[in-house]
Design a protein around this motif. Structure first.
Motif, short mmCIF file in Angstrom:
data_model
loop_
_atom_site.label_atom_id
_atom_site.label_comp_id
_atom_site.label_asym_id
_atom_site.label_seq_id
_atom_site.Cartn_x
_atom_site.Cartn_y
_atom_site.Cartn_z
N PHE A 1 -62.69 0.16 -16.87
CA PHE A 1 -64.03 0.43 -16.36
C PHE A 1 -65.07 -0.49 -16.98
CE2 PHE A 1 -62.24 4.60 -15.16
CZ PHE A 1 -62.62 4.59 -13.83
N ASP A 2 -64.78 -1.03 -18.17
CA ASP A 2 -65.76 -1.93 -18.78
C ASP A 2 -65.61 -3.36 -18.28
OD1 ASP A 2 -63.42 -2.69 -19.94
OD2 ASP A 2 -64.03 -2.31 -22.02
N GLY A 3 -64.71 -3.57 -17.32
CA GLY A 3 -64.56 -4.89 -16.73
C GLY A 3 -63.52 -5.77 -17.41
N THR A 4 -62.93 -5.33 -18.52
CA THR A 4 -61.92 -6.12 -19.21
C THR A 4 -60.56 -5.88 -18.58
OG1 THR A 4 -61.55 -4.37 -20.84
CG2 THR A 4 -63.23 -6.04 -21.35
N PRO A 5 -59.64 -6.84 -18.69
CA PRO A 5 -58.31 -6.68 -18.08
C PRO A 5 -57.54 -5.52 -18.72
CG PRO A 5 -58.73 -8.98 -18.63
CD PRO A 5 -59.83 -8.18 -19.27
N LEU A 6 -56.76 -4.80 -17.91
CA LEU A 6 -55.95 -3.70 -18.43
C LEU A 6 -54.79 -4.23 -19.24
CD1 LEU A 6 -55.56 -0.62 -18.38
CD2 LEU A 6 -54.16 -0.91 -16.33
N PHE A 7 -54.23 -5.38 -18.84
CA PHE A 7 -53.13 -6.01 -19.55
C PHE A 7 -53.56 -7.37 -20.07
CE2 PHE A 7 -50.97 -3.18 -16.57
CZ PHE A 7 -50.05 -2.55 -17.40
N PRO A 8 -53.06 -7.78 -21.24
CA PRO A 8 -53.39 -9.11 -21.75
C PRO A 8 -52.60 -10.19 -21.01
CG PRO A 8 -51.87 -8.04 -23.24
CD PRO A 8 -52.20 -7.02 -22.18
N GLU A 9 -52.89 -11.41 -21.32
CA GLU A 9 -52.20 -12.54 -20.70
C GLU A 9 -50.76 -12.63 -21.22
OE1 GLU A 9 -52.64 -17.43 -20.48
OE2 GLU A 9 -54.17 -16.20 -21.47
N SER B 1 -68.98 -0.34 -11.05
CA SER B 1 -70.16 -0.34 -11.91
C SER B 1 -70.79 1.05 -11.98
CB SER B 1 -71.18 -1.36 -11.39
OG SER B 1 -72.36 -1.33 -12.15
N ASP B 2 -70.86 1.76 -10.84
CA ASP B 2 -71.43 3.11 -10.83
C ASP B 2 -70.60 4.06 -11.69
OD1 ASP B 2 -73.38 2.20 -9.14
OD2 ASP B 2 -72.42 2.97 -7.31
N LEU B 3 -69.28 3.98 -11.58
CA LEU B 3 -68.42 4.84 -12.40
C LEU B 3 -68.58 4.55 -13.88
CD1 LEU B 3 -65.10 4.87 -10.33
CD2 LEU B 3 -66.64 6.79 -10.72
N ARG B 4 -68.74 3.28 -14.22
CA ARG B 4 -68.92 2.91 -15.63
C ARG B 4 -70.22 3.48 -16.18
NH1 ARG B 4 -67.56 -1.99 -15.18
NH2 ARG B 4 -69.61 -2.89 -14.77
N GLU B 5 -71.30 3.44 -15.38
CA GLU B 5 -72.58 4.00 -15.83
C GLU B 5 -72.49 5.51 -16.00
OE1 GLU B 5 -75.62 2.80 -13.16
OE2 GLU B 5 -75.44 0.65 -13.62
N GLU B 6 -71.80 6.18 -15.07
CA GLU B 6 -71.63 7.64 -15.20
C GLU B 6 -70.87 8.00 -16.47
OE1 GLU B 6 -69.83 9.20 -11.72
OE2 GLU B 6 -71.33 8.36 -10.36
N MET B 7 -69.86 7.24 -16.80
CA MET B 7 -69.08 7.50 -18.01
C MET B 7 -69.93 7.27 -19.25
SD MET B 7 -65.37 5.88 -17.04
CE MET B 7 -64.68 6.31 -18.63
N GLU B 8 -70.78 6.23 -19.23
CA GLU B 8 -71.64 5.95 -20.39
C GLU B 8 -72.67 7.06 -20.59
OE1 GLU B 8 -73.19 2.14 -19.47
OE2 GLU B 8 -71.39 1.04 -20.09
N ARG B 9 -73.22 7.58 -19.48
CA ARG B 9 -74.19 8.67 -19.60
C ARG B 9 -73.52 9.93 -20.13
NH1 ARG B 9 -76.33 6.52 -14.69
NH2 ARG B 9 -75.07 7.99 -13.46
N ALA B 10 -72.32 10.22 -19.65
CA ALA B 10 -71.60 11.40 -20.14
C ALA B 10 -71.28 11.28 -21.62
CB ALA B 10 -70.31 11.58 -19.34
#
Length: 523
Positions: A3-11, A379-388
């Motif tokens: 959700f923060d935009g970083t890859p779930l798996f590394p290279e 982006s909306d889901l990420r903001e909701e998680m940050e507010r929670a």
């Protein structure tokens, strides 16, 4: 993607380490390969079940030849002894047999390796195409000569494959970091464990995992590798590594290459998984001047080439590359007929076709999830998680609230061991009789924030006791919601439901209260 935009798996990065056998190693390779080819040709005249089983036993012998000098020397010795015992039975008029493998058995063993088969003498050591005593005698003579040749090579300790591994260990990318080395055979695992311990000068720096260990012993060794900074190397077989999370390391060497490419994918998955934060590196050792090595080298080179273009995603579909023509069949064909330039060229074309870019893209398209979140929804889901997260009541707020409230009323509290406090004095003040009640507005609203004094005269309402069975409310924290009474309410922490001995207006000095739990995520 998280959700923060970083890859779930590394290279993922894979490297091919091609080496050439020495003249002595090449001589043994040619001699053993000639024996394997001759026995495979003789097995062609056998009935299907016996032909299939003999062929599989011989391919295992060929793979041990490519694994290590110790593995092939021991295999030849065991096979020779078993055939000698078989010859003795034939001379006594007996007709000994051996268990036969179905095609499904072989496919399953390639997909899910078990060391029980590898060490089973009735399959590997007794499966022979010889039908008469004379044929057995001839095969035993051949095995004796090969065994002596393999043991001479083992005693010289000039193993090119080991030298390549040692060179990798001295590289800047690996030196000082945890490394996993995968092999197919227990004999090679023992060989590597001994040589690595000698090379490092610290036997405790090397641990091994294999299928012969109990579940508890495997767990303990895995924990040692993960947690002990003195342990630098883990040597493992496929049977031990199945389903094991080894992401404490991000470096891996395939000392032996499996004949089923899906197992390469499975091995890489031991370190490349959710939670891994480092770029994962994998080195594949392959003898370039052997028949099967030439075919495997072409496959690895094509995979490395496509991996650069597709960002390492090719490792997600390795198990699907050879569904029509199993890689095992191509390698066996190379062993039997690889000296023919036309056969070699045809095998190379099959490998290149399996790793064709268009085919890879089609396989990857089928492997990808069809439902994805568009960037705006993500982006909306990420903001909701940050507010929670910001609204969540953290344990340290409760700790700060309690301490400030007690000190406002004249009490005292001191920290003890981690997560606990000791209340040394609770004042005997009663709400409305000299001790002012505390309004929630007077108390701190968070760590490090000053109290906000409510304007006007504060009420003197009493606070309900904290817990069950309080006998008198002999001096609680007036007006503070959730505060304990002075007579020993439970408070949720196991305090006795009776007044403390000698307490008249408050709790005796030295009474201890556990602090609110400091576990992350709990209110």
């Amino acid at each position: 993607m998280r959700f923060d935009g970083t890859p779930l798996f590394p290279e993922r990065r894979a490297y091919t380490v091609a080496y050439h056998l020495s003249s002595e190693e090449m001589a043994l390779y040619e001699a053993v390969t000639a024996y394997v080819r001759e026995e495979m040709n003789r097995a062609e005249s056998l009935e299907e079940g016996r032909r299939r089983t003999v062929g599989f036993a011989l391919t295992l012998l060929q793979r041990r030849l490519a694994s290590s000098p110790l593995a092939i020397a021991r295999s030849l010795e065991r096979r020779r002894k078993r055939l000698e015992a078989r010859l003795s039975e034939v001379r006594r008029g007996l007709v000994p047999g051996f268990p036969l493998l179905e095609e499904e058995d072989i496919e399953e063993l390639e997909e899910f390796p078990t060391e029980e088969l590898e060490g089973a003498p009735e399959v590997l050591d007794q499966a022979t195409a010889a039908r008469t005593a004379a044929e057995l005698e001839a095969e035993i003579r051949t095995l004796k000569a090969l065994e002596a040749q393999a043991k001479r090579l083992l005693g010289e300790e000039q193993d090119r494959k080991w030298q390549e591994l040692r060179r990798l260990l001295e590289s800047d990318l690996i030196r000082g970091r945890k490394l996993i080395v995968f092999t197919e055979h227990r004999d090679t695992l023992e060989y590597l464990e001994k040589r690595l311990s000698t090379f490092l000068g610290r036997p405790e720096a090397v641990v091994s995992l294999h299928g012969g260990l109990s579940r508890e012993e495997r767990r303990l060794r895995q924990a040692r590798f993960a947690q002990d900074p003195k342990v630098a190397l883990l040597v493992a077989t496929d049977a031990a590594g199945e389903g094991v999370n080894l992401q404490q390391a991000h470096l891996m060497v395939n000392y032996d290459l499996p004949w089923n490419p899906s197992r390469l994918e499975q091995r890489f998955g031991r370190i490349h998984r959710i939670g891994q934060t480092e770029v994962c590196h994998m080195w594949n050792l392959v003898a370039a001047n052997t028949r099967e090595g030439e075919v495997y080298l072409r496959l690895l080179e094509k995979l490395e080439e496509q991996s650069r273009d597709l960002g390492g995603r090719v490792f997600d579909v390795l198990g699907q590359l050879f569904q029509d023509h199993p890689l095992r069949d191509l390698l066996i064909e190379a062993i039997r007929y690889g000296e023919d330039p036309e056969v070699r060229a045809r095998l190379f074309r099959k490998v290149e076709g399996a790793v064709d870019r268009k085919r890879l893209l089609a396989l990857l398209e089928g492997a990808l999830a069809k439902e994805v979140l568009d960037p705006r929804r993500l982006s909306d889901l990420r903001e909701e998680m940050e507010r929670a997260e910001a609204r969540r009541l953290q344990p340290h707020y409760l700790t700060s609230f309690f301490r400030e409230a007690l000190e406002r009323l004249g009490g005292s509290v001191h920290p003890r061991e981690a997560g606990r406090m000791e209340v040394t004095f609770v004042p005997p003040g009663r709400a409305g009789r000299g001790a002012p009640a505390v309004h929630p507005g007077d108390l701190p609203q968070g760590p490090g924030e000053p109290s906000r004094k409510a304007p006007g005269r504060l009420s003197g309402s009493r606070a309900p006791p904290l817990g069950r069975g309080a006998k008198g409310h002999a001096g609680g924290l007036g007006g503070v919601p959730g505060a304990g009474d002075g007579a020993g309410g439970r408070g949720g922490h196991g305090a006795p439901d009776r007044p403390c001995p000698g307490a008249r207006g408050g709790r005796r000095p030295g009474a201890r209260f556990p602090a609110p739990p400091l576990r992350g995520g709990e209110p």
